[in-house]
Write an enzyme that holds these catalytic residues in place. Sequence first.
Site: not given
Ligand code: UDX
Length: 446
Positions: A218, A222, A275
Amino acid sequence: MKKPKVSVLGIGYVGLCTAVGFASKGYDVVASTHDAEKAAKINKGVPPFHEPNLKKLLEETIQNGNLTCLINQTEKAVLETDLTFNAVGTPSKPDGSIDLQFIETSTRDIGQALNQKSKYHVVVIKSTVVPGTTQDLVKPILEKESKKKCGSGFGLCMNPEFLRQGSAFEDTMHTDRVVIGEYDRQSGDALETLYKDFYGENMPPTIRTTLSTAELIKYASNSMLATKISFINTMANLCEKISGADVKIVATAMGLDKRIGPLFLNAGIGYGGSCFPKDVKALIAHSKNLGYRLELLEAVESVNKAQPLKAVEFCKELLGNLKGKRVAILGLAFKADTDDMREARAIPIVNQLLEEGANVTAYDPVAVPIAKTIFKNKIRYAASATACLKNADCCILVTEWDELKKLKPEDFTRSMKQPVLIDGRRIYDPEEFSRKMKFTAIGLGH
Ligand code: UDX
């Protein structure tokens, strides 16, 4: 085969989606939480947070009696079921290390219930916990309280989840992989059998491994995603120094290499949420305790800390002194399709703008009520994107909501005092917008 009964402790995103997921497939599910307000909402079929596609199935499963939510009744939940998913929160301590107090208290309650139970029961840790927690903390507490031996007296697994907010329910119903960390074969078999029944023909690839490997999978996942984001953001920062360079095209081309892949290469103001920031910090702290410094992840974190403030720097470059200037913030949530503001990039941006003396007005389709608890009356809140832009000297696009992606240059030029736009998420076409207004974006060379 008679379906096993399932209990779920903790009803955050993971707990509630797990509970509704199993209940929607006909399992009897008992959830338990310490939060009476949340439990009351759930028992009325109302999700306690904004999450697309959850409401209808929550309503249905509550109505048909497949799901009930108890308040502080872990023992009852365990006694009435065959398998317990523990999905309580694991927040950060001020030094970044993980706070396991809710895992400890809930495990004690589970152990006491197991003491009163003669039937075999499997305990599954779903919360994100640092490697070693299930073996060295959870197992001894369970054995002490239940007065039974792990393996023969009860089963124990560690089963991380990978759901994303905004698509949490779909991710629960269709995951890329199932990871089962098992104390012993019987525990792992019981959980795999449950998932085989749950996913049926669509059973995803399954990894069965040790408890601590599952825990690390996990964090490693992440951390890798956070690394991809900070990597592309450093390329974005470099692009800004190179005439004619555009990180978006760089990312598209990189993503076509199958070894790299296109996802999580969107440059911008960095990652937020419940996360990535917490897990990267916790792994750094855990590894430091083990005597190994995670320099790579330290760099990932420091890039991410600096990244949102670049939007404010752009603002100053374009407007000069920000004192008394009106800045419109479009989007407050940490990402689209959620009202969650934990570690949202909007927070450091707004705080810095206020520090510089700017007047801030913000709009978000759903996160305003939560934003109000953070910024109080230090900023104004608009009821629509257009209202937010009215008479603004500058706009910073913070969250990649679909609704905001649809805005055209005219929506900005019509309402703003000075049409100046900073695209913090790379959602607008630089050519189209630059023709009609003063436009800049993260990772765009000049
Ligand atoms: C994340 C993981 O994707 C997931 O697998 C885990 O279980 C929990 O953490 P989450 O936090 O819901 O999920 O959102 P995610 O879509 O991963 O985006 C996290 C952050 O990264 C957001 O602020 C998003 O805007 C940012 N992000 C994401 C970017 O800046 N660039 C990207 O290419 C993707």
